[in-house]
Enzyme design. Structure first.
Site, PDB file in Angstrom:
ATOM      1  N   HIS A 121       1.312   1.734  -4.792  1.00 32.33           N
ATOM      2  CA  HIS A 121      -0.012   2.253  -5.154  1.00 32.33           C
ATOM      3  C   HIS A 121      -0.010   3.755  -4.981  1.00 32.33           C
ATOM      4  O   HIS A 121       0.588   4.301  -4.038  1.00 32.33           O
ATOM      5  CB  HIS A 121      -1.131   1.578  -4.357  1.00 32.33           C
ATOM      6  CG  HIS A 121      -1.291   2.004  -2.944  1.00 32.33           C
ATOM      7  ND1 HIS A 121      -2.048   3.092  -2.558  1.00 32.33           N
ATOM      8  CD2 HIS A 121      -0.801   1.462  -1.795  1.00 32.33           C
ATOM      9  CE1 HIS A 121      -2.038   3.198  -1.241  1.00 32.33           C
ATOM     10  NE2 HIS A 121      -1.279   2.236  -0.747  1.00 32.33           N
ATOM     11  N   ASP A 133       0.732   7.026   3.069  1.00 36.45           N
ATOM     12  CA  ASP A 133       0.006   5.913   2.440  1.00 36.45           C
ATOM     13  C   ASP A 133      -0.713   6.375   1.188  1.00 36.45           C
ATOM     14  O   ASP A 133      -1.890   6.781   1.252  1.00 36.45           O
ATOM     15  CB  ASP A 133      -0.987   5.305   3.439  1.00 36.45           C
ATOM     16  CG  ASP A 133      -1.718   4.123   2.849  1.00 36.45           C
ATOM     17  OD1 ASP A 133      -2.809   3.793   3.354  1.00 36.45           O
ATOM     18  OD2 ASP A 133      -1.214   3.521   1.871  1.00 36.45           O
ATOM     19  N   GLU A 167      -5.758   0.623  -4.932  1.00 37.45           N
ATOM     20  CA  GLU A 167      -5.270  -0.359  -3.957  1.00 37.45           C
ATOM     21  C   GLU A 167      -6.164  -0.352  -2.738  1.00 37.45           C
ATOM     22  O   GLU A 167      -6.469  -1.376  -2.144  1.00 37.45           O
ATOM     23  CB  GLU A 167      -3.826  -0.042  -3.568  1.00 37.45           C
ATOM     24  CG  GLU A 167      -3.170  -1.071  -2.655  1.00 37.45           C
ATOM     25  CD  GLU A 167      -3.398  -0.822  -1.171  1.00 37.45           C
ATOM     26  OE1 GLU A 167      -3.899   0.266  -0.808  1.00 37.45           O
ATOM     27  OE2 GLU A 167      -3.112  -1.724  -0.363  1.00 37.45           O
ATOM     28  N   GLU A 168      -6.600   0.822  -2.344  1.00 35.75           N
ATOM     29  CA  GLU A 168      -7.378   0.949  -1.110  1.00 35.75           C
ATOM     30  C   GLU A 168      -8.747   0.286  -1.214  1.00 35.75           C
ATOM     31  O   GLU A 168      -9.392   0.033  -0.196  1.00 35.75           O
ATOM     32  CB  GLU A 168      -7.534   2.428  -0.728  1.00 35.75           C
ATOM     33  CG  GLU A 168      -6.221   3.152  -0.513  1.00 35.75           C
ATOM     34  CD  GLU A 168      -5.488   2.743   0.773  1.00 35.75           C
ATOM     35  OE1 GLU A 168      -5.941   1.808   1.456  1.00 35.75           O
ATOM     36  OE2 GLU A 168      -4.442   3.341   1.071  1.00 35.75           O
ATOM     37  N   ASP A 196       4.873   0.217   0.014  1.00 34.03           N
ATOM     38  CA  ASP A 196       3.600   0.783   0.467  1.00 34.03           C
ATOM     39  C   ASP A 196       3.785   1.202   1.920  1.00 34.03           C
ATOM     40  O   ASP A 196       3.890   0.363   2.807  1.00 34.03           O
ATOM     41  CB  ASP A 196       2.486  -0.273   0.343  1.00 34.03           C
ATOM     42  CG  ASP A 196       1.125   0.250   0.742  1.00 34.03           C
ATOM     43  OD1 ASP A 196       0.153  -0.513   0.649  1.00 34.03           O
ATOM     44  OD2 ASP A 196       1.028   1.429   1.172  1.00 34.03           O
ATOM     45  N   HIS A 283      -4.813   6.342   7.158  1.00 29.93           N
ATOM     46  CA  HIS A 283      -6.157   6.468   6.580  1.00 29.93           C
ATOM     47  C   HIS A 283      -6.946   7.623   7.193  1.00 29.93           C
ATOM     48  O   HIS A 283      -8.170   7.589   7.266  1.00 29.93           O
ATOM     49  CB  HIS A 283      -6.932   5.151   6.692  1.00 29.93           C
ATOM     50  CG  HIS A 283      -6.455   4.110   5.739  1.00 29.93           C
ATOM     51  ND1 HIS A 283      -7.070   2.889   5.590  1.00 29.93           N
ATOM     52  CD2 HIS A 283      -5.410   4.113   4.879  1.00 29.93           C
ATOM     53  CE1 HIS A 283      -6.433   2.172   4.662  1.00 29.93           C
ATOM     54  NE2 HIS A 283      -5.405   2.899   4.229  1.00 29.93           N
TER      55      HIS A 283
HETATM   56  N1  DTR Z   1      -2.895  -2.112   3.219  1.00 31.79           N
HETATM   57  C1  DTR Z   1      -1.985  -0.987   3.143  1.00 31.79           C
HETATM   58  C2  DTR Z   1      -1.252  -0.712   4.440  1.00 31.79           C
HETATM   59  C3  DTR Z   1      -0.654  -1.931   5.023  1.00 31.79           C
HETATM   60  C4  DTR Z   1      -1.071  -2.555   6.144  1.00 31.79           C
HETATM   61  N2  DTR Z   1      -0.217  -3.620   6.407  1.00 31.79           N
HETATM   62  C5  DTR Z   1       0.702  -3.686   5.441  1.00 31.79           C
HETATM   63  C6  DTR Z   1       1.745  -4.585   5.238  1.00 31.79           C
HETATM   64  C7  DTR Z   1       2.590  -4.406   4.129  1.00 31.79           C
HETATM   65  C8  DTR Z   1       2.349  -3.329   3.232  1.00 31.79           C
HETATM   66  C9  DTR Z   1       1.252  -2.433   3.443  1.00 31.79           C
HETATM   67  C10 DTR Z   1       0.465  -2.623   4.549  1.00 31.79           C
HETATM   68  C11 DTR Z   1      -2.750   0.261   2.774  1.00 31.79           C
HETATM   69  O1  DTR Z   1      -3.568   0.683   3.573  1.00 31.79           O
HETATM   70  O2  DTR Z   1      -2.473   0.808   1.699  1.00 31.79           O
HETATM   71 ZN    ZN Z   2      -3.999   2.493   2.855  1.00 30.68          ZN
HETATM   72 ZN    ZN Z   3      -0.956   1.775   1.199  1.00 31.74          ZN
END
Ligand code: DTR
Ligand code: ZN
Ligand code: ZN
Ligand code: CA
Length: 435
Positions: A121, A133, A167-168, A196, A283
């Protein structure tokens, strides 16, 4: 005297080709008989991150869905891929009242009914630039796509790369893509690799435990580096592989950690700081170019290339060849002088090949003590192993060396030196195979 050459290593009976860079520790892989995956230059990946940082800075400090920084990010990535010969498509969708964008980049060629995808993403949260991220995943996938172009790689499968929007906000872009893929098209996608957060400042090395073949591919890569991995356990739904998995498409990927805290056991095996999260700037506004661990980013970027080459390549069988082998045991003095095992090559006309298979079998505890070189008849040095692998034992693998500048006939040597005290071993065998 020529120093080090490009290497890649065949890993044993499975005959997977593991590509490595001369000098630093290495590894990326490709299937039997295929070209070895190239090293992904860390400097290039970091340049992409610097560019994404500049984009965020010029657009209100973020690259979030619906903001100018996101569209500028997509345009940046698209321009590089267009220039590299990709067929790119911008897919638009609406989320939270704003237009979102997915970028799909198809590499011309390959079996259209056998598609291998890799994606990440590209959007950040609104609070920051989103460099780890997920600039990290986006930059690694971008540089791998550019490496495919530089190599003119033509695997049997069709390669497709993707950068997801929103994605977020809940995997919006990737969900939109999968949901709008006709079932006939969906059936052609044989795997999706997700990246990611792969450069976390206090990194862990996590492998998704979804499709076993993809999981093993990454594990083999890291085993070649002597870096232990753990299964990613934060939950399937946490990134863009989820919609693909829900559609029955084999998925896998890598993750270096987010807001969870690194345990002391993890710090023991990976380094870094126990009791601290893998990414303290998750974040947050401090998720900038300063929020990256270069080693993790480099290793994981190389892993992206490794997996693309390993999972998309040809299925040719390894070449038969003329073999020269020395099986005499040669003891390696502890923290002492270098020793050698030699083979005399004769009856091979001309120069050695660009894919000379160098079989190394060294029994030695703590292989991180060892420096291993191939010495050509004219004295040229090709470094095969340079103190990597730390506590793991033995070096039992086959390297593929580009020895095309060397006359084939003559005495070739395997030189081994133990550069640290406390562990001992011996050369069990040394083999050259001329395909
Ligand atoms: N959700 C993703 C970060 C994230 C948290 N746990 C995982 C496990 C595997 C891949 C990504 C992630 C984000 O904040 O973009
Ligand atoms: Zn994120
Ligand atoms: Zn991410
Ligand atoms: Ca690299």
């Amino acid at each position: 005297m020529k120093l080090s050459a490009r290497l890649s290593a065949l890993a044993g009976a499975s005959a997977l080709v593991v590509g490595a860079l001369a000098g630093a520790a290495p590894a990326s892989a490709a299937p039997t008989g295929a070209t070895a995956a190239p090293d992904i230059p860390l400097a290039n990946v970091k340049q992409h991150l610097a560019d994404l940082q500049s984009i965020a800075t010029a657009n209100g400090g973020n690259r979030a869905h619906g903001r100018t920084g996101y569209k500028a990010s997509i345009d940046f990535v698209k321009a590089k891929l267009d220039a590299a010969g990709y067929t790119t498509t911008l897919q638009t969708f609406t989320s939270s009242g704003a237009t979102g964008y997915n970028l799909i980049a198809d590499w011309p060629g390959g079996d259209p009914n056998q598609v291998l995808m890799a994606g990440s993403h590209l959007d950040s949260v609104t609070s920051g630039a989103g460099i780890n991220d997920n600039g990290s995943g986006s930059a690694a996938v971008l540089e791998t796509a550019l490496a495919v172009s530089r190599a003119g790689y033509q695997p049997s499968k069709h390669l497709r790369f993707a950068w997801w929007g929103a994605e977020e906000l809940g995997l919006i872009g990737s969900k939109y893509y999968v949901n709008n893929l006709a079932s006939t098209e969906r059936a052609k996608v044989k795997g999706y690799l997700n990246f990611d957060m792969i450069g976390s400042p206090n990194p862990g090395y996590f492998v998704y435990d979804d499709d076993p073949t993809i999981e093993q591919t990454f594990k083999t890569y890291y085993a070649g580096l002597g870096v232990p991995t753990e299964i990613e356990t934060e939950g399937d739904g946490r990134s863009d592989h989820a919609p693909f998995k829900n559609a029955g498409i084999p998925v896998g990927g890598l993750f270096s950690g987010a807001d969870y805290v690194k345990t002391s056991a993890q710090a023991q095996k990976w380094g870094g700081t126990a009791g601290q999260s893998f990414d303290r700037c998750y974040h947050s506004s401090c998720d900038t170019t300063a929020n990256i661990n270069d080693t993790a980013l480099d290793r994981n970027s190389d892993a992206v290339a490794y997996a693309i080459w390993a999972l998309s390549g040809t299925t040719t069988t390894p070449p038969a060849g003329t073999v020269f082998e020395n099986t005499a045991d040669v003891s390696v003095p502890d923290n002492g002088a270098a020793v050698t095992s030699s083979v005399t090559v004769s009856g091979v006309t001309g120069n050695a090949p660009s894919n000379l298979a160098v079989g190394v079998d060294i029994i030695h505890t703590w292989r991180g003590d060892l420096v291993v070189d191939l010495i050509a008849p004219d004295g040229s040095v090709y470094n095969l192993h340079n103190r990597t692998g730390s506590s793991a034992d033995n070096i039992q693998q086959t390297y593929t060396v580009n020895a095309s500048s060397e006359v084939a006939n003559g005495v070739w040597k395997l030189r081994v030196q133990d550069k640290a005290s406390g562990d001992t071993g011996y050369i069990n065998s040394f083999k050259l195979t001329f395909p």
